[in-house]
Design a protein around this motif. Sequence first.
Motif: not given
Length: 81
Positions: A34-60
């Motif tokens: 997935f290519r995620i773009t924006s002209p400004g800052t991108i903020v993703v709330d971890r709790r909204a994604t439901g991702c566990r910490h191991a996935v969250w910290y390796s997602t990028v």
Amino acid sequence: MTTFYVLDVPENTPIPEIAAQDPAVRVGKVGPYFRITSPGTIVVDRRATGCRHAVWYSTVAGLEESRITQQDKDALRVEAR
């Protein structure tokens, strides 16, 4: 332009889905990413994604002329350099 990449696997799909809720963010595909773009800052709330910490910290998978300014238990913040 702020840009980051996330591997397209089932456990990562909530990240682009939540990011795309911001009207300024565009989500596309480049190969198996997935290519995620924006002209400004991108903020993703971890709790909204439901991702566990191991996935969250390796997602990028990559950045394009951007930098991560926050990646903790609360949010992922990516800004243009």
